[in-house]
Design a protein around this motif. Structure first.
Motif, PDB file in Angstrom:
ATOM      1  N   ASP A  89      -3.007   2.269  -4.326  1.00  0.00           N
ATOM      2  CA  ASP A  89      -2.954   3.709  -4.049  1.00  0.00           C
ATOM      3  C   ASP A  89      -4.006   4.002  -2.989  1.00  0.00           C
ATOM      4  N   MET A  90      -3.575   4.121  -1.732  1.00  0.00           N
ATOM      5  CA  MET A  90      -4.483   4.202  -0.596  1.00  0.00           C
ATOM      6  C   MET A  90      -4.826   5.648  -0.243  1.00  0.00           C
ATOM      7  N   VAL A 126       3.458  -1.327   3.913  1.00  0.00           N
ATOM      8  CA  VAL A 126       3.016   0.019   3.533  1.00  0.00           C
ATOM      9  C   VAL A 126       4.237   0.900   3.311  1.00  0.00           C
ATOM     10  N   PRO A 152      -5.153   8.675   2.721  1.00  0.00           N
ATOM     11  CA  PRO A 152      -4.247   9.008   3.829  1.00  0.00           C
ATOM     12  C   PRO A 152      -4.630   8.271   5.109  1.00  0.00           C
ATOM     13  N   LEU A 153      -3.634   7.942   5.891  1.00  0.00           N
ATOM     14  CA  LEU A 153      -3.874   7.200   7.123  1.00  0.00           C
ATOM     15  C   LEU A 153      -4.615   8.020   8.168  1.00  0.00           C
ATOM     16  N   SER A 207       0.647   5.069   0.992  1.00  0.00           N
ATOM     17  CA  SER A 207      -0.215   5.969   1.748  1.00  0.00           C
ATOM     18  C   SER A 207       0.581   7.182   2.207  1.00  0.00           C
ATOM     19  N   ARG A 260       0.744  10.748  -3.198  1.00  0.00           N
ATOM     20  CA  ARG A 260       0.664   9.287  -3.130  1.00  0.00           C
ATOM     21  C   ARG A 260       0.438   8.672  -4.511  1.00  0.00           C
ATOM     22  N   GLY A 282       0.824  -1.191   0.000  1.00  0.00           N
ATOM     23  CA  GLY A 282       0.000   0.000   0.000  1.00  0.00           C
ATOM     24  C   GLY A 282       0.863   1.248   0.000  1.00  0.00           C
ATOM     25  N   ASP A 334      -8.220   4.666  -3.337  1.00  0.00           N
ATOM     26  CA  ASP A 334      -8.704   5.864  -2.650  1.00  0.00           C
ATOM     27  C   ASP A 334     -10.117   6.140  -3.161  1.00  0.00           C
ATOM     28  N   ALA A 354      -8.411   3.682   4.944  1.00  0.00           N
ATOM     29  CA  ALA A 354      -7.027   3.217   5.042  1.00  0.00           C
ATOM     30  C   ALA A 354      -6.901   2.116   6.083  1.00  0.00           C
ATOM     31  N   CYS A 413       1.372   8.143  12.173  1.00  0.00           N
ATOM     32  CA  CYS A 413       1.197   7.093  11.173  1.00  0.00           C
ATOM     33  C   CYS A 413       1.950   5.825  11.570  1.00  0.00           C
TER      34      CYS A 413
END
Length: 294
Positions: A226-227, A246, A229-230, A114, A122, A112, A147, A236, A263
């Motif tokens: 393509d994740m 990640v 944001p945490l 992120s 990202r 991932g 995302d 996420a 994170c």
């Protein structure tokens, strides 16, 4: 050969003249060679199995978006070019080397990409890294726009998604209908329709099975997501159980040390952190300025 003089001086050991010369045993060097990608068994006289043939057929049947991954060179003009000859492309090639070593050493395949907050780049990193890996003729990559609230890969590739990826995650469409191909080694699962409740889709069994079905269909060497944001999107957290590792992207001008630490705390005990990639940083070293302008 053993240096007996050093042994005599440091250890007080002395070899008699009549004793045979001591020769140390050969020992292997502590290095494991890494084969990047797939092994062609047919080249060794073996016939490919049904599974291998099914995977090859699945890749061949994907609609072709571009003939080569290097076509990712920022046609929209919003991000730097990432083809092999560009500065960004060279940086992604270096990152590719480190990434593939880590994946091989740990038997990881699902990565991932992120960040702490939005705007760190990202999607740019995910696209550049996927294109770099796909330039290796022996490796195949599946890049998924995960995302759901703010999909961006379709615009980055200047392409039209086959439809909302939410339809695949809910089982309304087959996974292969969402996929297209760039060159022979890069498959894309794009999305152009924002989904406000993405976490619920990925926490449902149908969503998890759909992601796994894409991976099983193409059997890529690396699957990159393509994740979101945490720190900004609960989706996420819903994706973490589906990942092996990640890679965190940080905005060198806006993200703070506290955000990065937060994170790391969220990932601790859940998914290994591959590393931190610094984006949008300003290198003020004058020695690099001429190359940067070239």
């Amino acid at each position: 050969m053993v240096n007996t003089r050093i042994l005599e001086q440091r250890l007080g050991w002395r070899r008699n003249a009549s004793d045979p010369e001591v020769v140390p045993k050969n020992r292997p060097i502590a290095h494991v060679p890494m084969l990047q990608g797939r092994v062609d068994t047919s080249a060794r006289g073996g016939a490919p199995g049904p599974r291998r043939l099914a995977v090859a057929e699945a890749w061949d049947n994907l609609p072709v978006l571009e003939d080569a991954p290097d076509a990712l060179a920022a046609r929209a003009g919003l991000v730097p070019a990432i083809d092999r000859g560009s500065l960004a492309g060279a940086s992604f090639d270096q990152l590719r080397t480190q990434l593939t070593r880590a994946l091989k050493a740990n038997d990881w395949r699902r990565v991932g990409i992120s960040s702490a907050t939005r705007g760190a780049g990202r999607s740019f990193f995910a696209a550049g890294l996927a294109a770099s890996i796909a330039r290796l003729d022996a490796m195949r990559v599946l890049l998924v726009d995960a995302d759901l609230e703010s999909p961006g890969l379709a615009a980055l590739f200047h392409a039209e998604a086959p439809g909302p990826i939410s339809e695949v995650l809910t089982g309304a469409r087959a996974p292969e209908t969402q996929l297209m191909r760039m060159g022979s080694g890069l498959a894309l699962a794009l999305n152009d329709t924002p989904e406000g409740y993405g976490a619920e889709l990925l926490l449902a069994p149908e969503g998890i099975l759909a992601l796994r079905a894409m991976n099983d269909l193409l059997a890529p060497d690396v699957m990159i997501l393509d994740m979101p944001p945490l720190l900004d999107d609960p989706l996420a957290q819903a994706l973490l159980p589906q990942l092996d590792a990640v890679l965190l992207v940080a905005d060198g001008q806006r993200n703070t040390a506290h955000e990065i630490s937060e994170c790391e705390r969220m990932l601790d005990g859940q998914v290994p952190l591959l590393g931190l990639a610094l984006n949008k940083s300003e290198d003020r070293d004058p020695r690099h300025a001429p190359r940067r302008r070239a």
